[in-house]
Design a protein around this motif. Structure first.
Motif, PDB file in Angstrom:
ATOM      1  N   ASP A  33       0.843  -1.206   0.000  1.00  0.00           N
ATOM      2  CA  ASP A  33       0.000   0.000   0.000  1.00  0.00           C
ATOM      3  C   ASP A  33       0.872   1.248   0.000  1.00  0.00           C
ATOM      4  O   ASP A  33       1.927   1.291   0.636  1.00  0.00           O
ATOM      5  CB  ASP A  33      -0.936   0.031   1.211  1.00  0.00           C
ATOM      6  CG  ASP A  33      -2.106   0.974   0.976  1.00  0.00           C
ATOM      7  OD1 ASP A  33      -3.201   0.486   0.603  1.00  0.00           O
ATOM      8  OD2 ASP A  33      -1.928   2.205   1.122  1.00  0.00           O
ATOM      9  N   ARG A 107     -15.506   3.221   8.368  1.00  0.00           N
ATOM     10  CA  ARG A 107     -14.554   2.624   7.428  1.00  0.00           C
ATOM     11  C   ARG A 107     -13.215   2.335   8.115  1.00  0.00           C
ATOM     12  O   ARG A 107     -12.587   1.305   7.870  1.00  0.00           O
ATOM     13  CB  ARG A 107     -14.353   3.594   6.265  1.00  0.00           C
ATOM     14  CG  ARG A 107     -14.187   2.958   4.948  1.00  0.00           C
ATOM     15  CD  ARG A 107     -14.323   3.995   3.844  1.00  0.00           C
ATOM     16  NE  ARG A 107     -13.807   3.437   2.624  1.00  0.00           N
ATOM     17  CZ  ARG A 107     -12.523   3.272   2.394  1.00  0.00           C
ATOM     18  NH1 ARG A 107     -11.633   3.636   3.280  1.00  0.00           N
ATOM     19  NH2 ARG A 107     -12.125   2.739   1.262  1.00  0.00           N
ATOM     20  N   LEU A 129       2.980   1.626  -5.932  1.00  0.00           N
ATOM     21  CA  LEU A 129       3.291   0.997  -7.219  1.00  0.00           C
ATOM     22  C   LEU A 129       3.287   2.052  -8.325  1.00  0.00           C
ATOM     23  O   LEU A 129       2.374   2.876  -8.393  1.00  0.00           O
ATOM     24  CB  LEU A 129       2.242  -0.075  -7.533  1.00  0.00           C
ATOM     25  CG  LEU A 129       2.495  -0.815  -8.840  1.00  0.00           C
ATOM     26  CD1 LEU A 129       2.875  -2.257  -8.551  1.00  0.00           C
ATOM     27  CD2 LEU A 129       1.293  -0.767  -9.753  1.00  0.00           C
ATOM     28  N   ASP A 301     -13.070  -1.335  -6.253  1.00  0.00           N
ATOM     29  CA  ASP A 301     -13.168  -0.129  -7.079  1.00  0.00           C
ATOM     30  C   ASP A 301     -12.281  -0.199  -8.319  1.00  0.00           C
ATOM     31  O   ASP A 301     -12.584   0.416  -9.338  1.00  0.00           O
ATOM     32  CB  ASP A 301     -12.775   1.110  -6.262  1.00  0.00           C
ATOM     33  CG  ASP A 301     -13.896   1.594  -5.350  1.00  0.00           C
ATOM     34  OD1 ASP A 301     -14.965   0.946  -5.311  1.00  0.00           O
ATOM     35  OD2 ASP A 301     -13.705   2.628  -4.672  1.00  0.00           O
ATOM     36  N   ALA A 314     -17.924  -0.806  -0.962  1.00  0.00           N
ATOM     37  CA  ALA A 314     -17.076  -1.564  -0.036  1.00  0.00           C
ATOM     38  C   ALA A 314     -17.607  -2.987   0.124  1.00  0.00           C
ATOM     39  O   ALA A 314     -16.838  -3.947   0.251  1.00  0.00           O
ATOM     40  CB  ALA A 314     -17.024  -0.866   1.314  1.00  0.00           C
TER      41      ALA A 314
HETATM   42  C1  LIG Z   1     -18.515   9.536  -0.262  1.00  0.00           C
HETATM   43  C2  LIG Z   1     -18.479   8.039  -0.372  1.00  0.00           C
HETATM   44  C3  LIG Z   1     -19.362   7.273   0.374  1.00  0.00           C
HETATM   45  C4  LIG Z   1     -19.345   5.871   0.284  1.00  0.00           C
HETATM   46  N1  LIG Z   1     -20.249   5.151   0.995  1.00  0.00           N
HETATM   47  C5  LIG Z   1     -20.274   3.798   0.863  1.00  0.00           C
HETATM   48  C6  LIG Z   1     -21.227   3.008   1.577  1.00  0.00           C
HETATM   49  O1  LIG Z   1     -22.066   3.521   2.329  1.00  0.00           O
HETATM   50  N2  LIG Z   1     -21.197   1.649   1.408  1.00  0.00           N
HETATM   51  C7  LIG Z   1     -20.284   1.046   0.601  1.00  0.00           C
HETATM   52  O2  LIG Z   1     -20.302  -0.200   0.489  1.00  0.00           O
HETATM   53  N3  LIG Z   1     -19.369   1.760  -0.081  1.00  0.00           N
HETATM   54  C8  LIG Z   1     -19.343   3.114   0.016  1.00  0.00           C
HETATM   55  N4  LIG Z   1     -18.420   3.840  -0.678  1.00  0.00           N
HETATM   56  C9  LIG Z   1     -17.484   3.145  -1.584  1.00  0.00           C
HETATM   57  C10 LIG Z   1     -16.315   2.516  -0.858  1.00  0.00           C
HETATM   58  O3  LIG Z   1     -15.640   3.453  -0.044  1.00  0.00           O
HETATM   59  C11 LIG Z   1     -15.355   1.910  -1.887  1.00  0.00           C
HETATM   60  O4  LIG Z   1     -16.082   1.241  -2.875  1.00  0.00           O
HETATM   61  C12 LIG Z   1     -14.399   0.918  -1.231  1.00  0.00           C
HETATM   62  O5  LIG Z   1     -13.540   1.579  -0.339  1.00  0.00           O
HETATM   63  C13 LIG Z   1     -13.571   0.179  -2.281  1.00  0.00           C
HETATM   64  O6  LIG Z   1     -12.671  -0.683  -1.638  1.00  0.00           O
HETATM   65  P1  LIG Z   1     -11.353  -1.179  -2.380  1.00  0.00           P
HETATM   66  O7  LIG Z   1     -10.689  -2.108  -1.431  1.00  0.00           O
HETATM   67  O8  LIG Z   1     -11.681  -1.634  -3.742  1.00  0.00           O
HETATM   68  O9  LIG Z   1     -10.469   0.136  -2.622  1.00  0.00           O
HETATM   69  P2  LIG Z   1     -10.006   1.309  -1.638  1.00  0.00           P
HETATM   70  O10 LIG Z   1     -10.757   1.323  -0.371  1.00  0.00           O
HETATM   71  O11 LIG Z   1      -9.991   2.552  -2.474  1.00  0.00           O
HETATM   72  O12 LIG Z   1      -8.505   0.923  -1.285  1.00  0.00           O
HETATM   73  C14 LIG Z   1      -7.486   0.998  -2.232  1.00  0.00           C
HETATM   74  C15 LIG Z   1      -6.137   0.978  -1.513  1.00  0.00           C
HETATM   75  O13 LIG Z   1      -5.116   0.961  -2.508  1.00  0.00           O
HETATM   76  C16 LIG Z   1      -4.091   1.834  -2.151  1.00  0.00           C
HETATM   77  N5  LIG Z   1      -3.429   2.272  -3.401  1.00  0.00           N
HETATM   78  C17 LIG Z   1      -3.968   3.030  -4.385  1.00  0.00           C
HETATM   79  N6  LIG Z   1      -3.078   3.194  -5.379  1.00  0.00           N
HETATM   80  C18 LIG Z   1      -1.954   2.516  -5.014  1.00  0.00           C
HETATM   81  C19 LIG Z   1      -0.668   2.339  -5.619  1.00  0.00           C
HETATM   82  N7  LIG Z   1      -0.371   2.873  -6.807  1.00  0.00           N
HETATM   83  N8  LIG Z   1       0.251   1.598  -4.961  1.00  0.00           N
HETATM   84  C20 LIG Z   1      -0.031   1.034  -3.736  1.00  0.00           C
HETATM   85  N9  LIG Z   1      -1.237   1.203  -3.116  1.00  0.00           N
HETATM   86  C21 LIG Z   1      -2.179   1.921  -3.749  1.00  0.00           C
HETATM   87  C22 LIG Z   1      -4.759   2.958  -1.365  1.00  0.00           C
HETATM   88  O14 LIG Z   1      -3.881   3.613  -0.480  1.00  0.00           O
HETATM   89  C23 LIG Z   1      -5.885   2.200  -0.632  1.00  0.00           C
HETATM   90  O15 LIG Z   1      -5.496   1.799   0.660  1.00  0.00           O
HETATM   91  C24 LIG Z   1     -18.411   5.233  -0.593  1.00  0.00           C
HETATM   92  C25 LIG Z   1     -17.512   6.005  -1.337  1.00  0.00           C
HETATM   93  C26 LIG Z   1     -17.542   7.391  -1.235  1.00  0.00           C
HETATM   94  C27 LIG Z   1     -16.586   8.211  -2.080  1.00  0.00           C
END
Ligand SMILES: Cc1cc2nc3c(=O)[nH]c(=O)nc-3n(C[C@H](O)[C@H](O)[C@H](O)COP(=O)(O)OP(=O)(O)OC[C@H]3O[C@@H](n4cnc5c(N)ncnc54)[C@H](O)[C@@H]3O)c2cc1C
Length: 380
Positions: A33, A107, A129, A301, A314
């Motif tokens: 990360d 979160r 990365l 995402d 999430a």
């Molecule tokens: C305002 C808002 C409200 C939301 N409310 C909800 C809700 O109520 N319910 C729900 O289910 N979802 C909700 N979401 C969506 C949810 O937050 C995301 O869909 C979820 O966090 C996605 O999880 P993930 O593990 O795919 O990615 P992320 O949580 O985005 O994690 C990605 C990780 O990758 C790391 N990273 C990124 N690029 C690199 C790189 N180049 N090298 C190394 N590390 C890297 C980051 O630091 C991060 O820790 C909401 C989103 C927003 C914007």
């Protein structure tokens, strides 16, 4: 199968769920990360965990009981308020006093739960990365900003909205949805901001009309997080000749946009404890599909960034993480596992992302007050 070298890029809910379930089955995966440490960044607002996705993944990860210790079932309350501040609909689900339904958790708490469940050093903090280089036969060399590299037989792109791993399989990039949230917050809200706390209730309060709106959400510890939403150009502040760091100028610009809204709602703008954070909302085109690529896949995402109006981001990221882990546990080869996982992933993410696009378009429309009331009356 021979032990593959598995690299998960991204310690979000999706990547961590995958790493945890793999570890429970004796499979090692390294998580990289970009954050310098687990505490360096505030992890944001509250999430509700759905039975078939987030909750299912927590159970699979053996974390259900630990989740219940922090979950807020009362946070399921959903309230709709008119632009002049009247409560139009107040949905308190019967599950709100039990652990059934979709209990909420911050979160940050969810991330800590997952991180604490992993063996020490699973997550390599401070590893941003830059790119991944295909070496053939599904092997990739991962390059980080500090100049280090590592080779992996499977690279899992769990690196969120602006995924670098996505580029290995697809040219798709997130597009601006047309809606921006300006985030603000209130500490110790019940004592310091009792009127706003009362208007918010125990869960989520929404007031949406005429391409504008407020979404206020209870978080743990008496904090209320508010998204001031508007359908607007991505560079709205430049048009208004406002620097985002200029709190007073942002406040005045927002107040102008919300002229005519009720005084209690406007207090969500003026009484801020945290200042304002500009959050333009992006989504990947729907459908986002890619051709099978040996040695790489996406989850969360990175695979299906969608507007928060699905309430699923999430939840799906965690379900993806759980399903990918199980595919790896149960398949004879990494390639079979990717095939099995992607067959599950694609249809459900297209359905959710389509729903999220519809959701944001009806929440930020000229007649959103009518549309959202009709929708909520039908569903609550
Ligand atoms: C305002 C808002 C409200 C939301 N409310 C909800 C809700 O109520 N319910 C729900 O289910 N979802 C909700 N979401 C969506 C949810 O937050 C995301 O869909 C979820 O966090 C996605 O999880 P993930 O593990 O795919 O990615 P992320 O949580 O985005 O994690 C990605 C990780 O990758 C790391 N990273 C990124 N690029 C690199 C790189 N180049 N090298 C190394 N590390 C890297 C980051 O630091 C991060 O820790 C909401 C989103 C927003 C914007």
């Amino acid at each position: 199968m021979p032990t593959p070298r598995i690299a998960i890029i991204g310690a979000g809910p999706g990547g961590l769920t995958c790493a945890r379930i793999l570890q429970q089955h004796g499979i090692t995966a390294a998580v990289y990360d970009l954050d310098a440490s687990r505490t360096v960044r505030n992890q944001g607002g509250t999430l509700d965990m759905h039975p078939d996705s987030g909750q299912h993944a927590l159970r699979e990860a053996g974390l259900w009981d630990a989740f219940l210790l922090q979950a807020r079932p009362e946070g399921q309350q959903m309230r709709l308020v008119s632009r002049d501040g009247r409560i139009l609909l107040d949905a308190i689900p019967p599950e709100a006093d039990t652990t059934e339904g979709n209990p909420e958790i911050d979160r940050g708490q969810l991330r800590d739960l997952l991180l604490d469940s992993l063996t020490p050093d699973t997550v390599r903090w401070g590893h941003k990365l830059t790119h991944a280089e295909a070496l053939g036969n599904g092997t990739h060399r991962l390059h980080f900003t500090d100049g280090t590299t590592t080779d992996a037989d499977l690279v899992i792109g769990a690196d969120g909205a602006w995924s670098k791993i996505r580029r290995l399989v697809s040219d798709a990039a997130p597009l601006y949805t047309g809606v921006t949230f300006v985030e603000t917050g209130f500490n110790n809200a019940d004592t310091r901001h009792p009127r706003l706390a009362e208007l918010t209730g125990n869960g989520t309060m929404m007031a949406l009309d005429d391409n504008l709106g407020f979404v206020a959400q209870r978080n743990s510890g008496g904090h209320i997080r508010v998204y001031v939403g508007m359908r607007t150009d991505e560079d709205w502040y430049e048009h208004a000749d406002v620097a985002l760091a200029d709190t007073a100028a942002v406040r005045d610009t927002l107040l102008k946009k919300f002229t005519g809204w009720g005084p209690d709602l406007l207090d969500f703008i003026t009484h801020t404890d945290t200042g304002y954070t500009n959050r333009p909302l992006f989504a990947l085109p729907v459908p986002h599909a890619w051709a099978h690529t040996p040695g790489v896949t996406l989850l969360g995402d990175a695979a299906h960034l969608m507007s928060p109006f699905s309430g699923m981001g999430a939840n799906l990221a965690m379900l993806d993480g759980a399903d990918l882990a199980h595919a790896l546990i149960n398949s004879p080869t990494v390639d079979d596992a990717i095939h099995a996982y992607e067959a599950l992933l694609q249809p459900r993410s297209v359905a959710a992302a389509g729903g999220a696009a519809e959701g944001i378009n009806s929440a930020f429309a000229p007649d959103s007050a009518t549309q959202v009331l009709a929708h909520m009356t039908q569903h609550h």
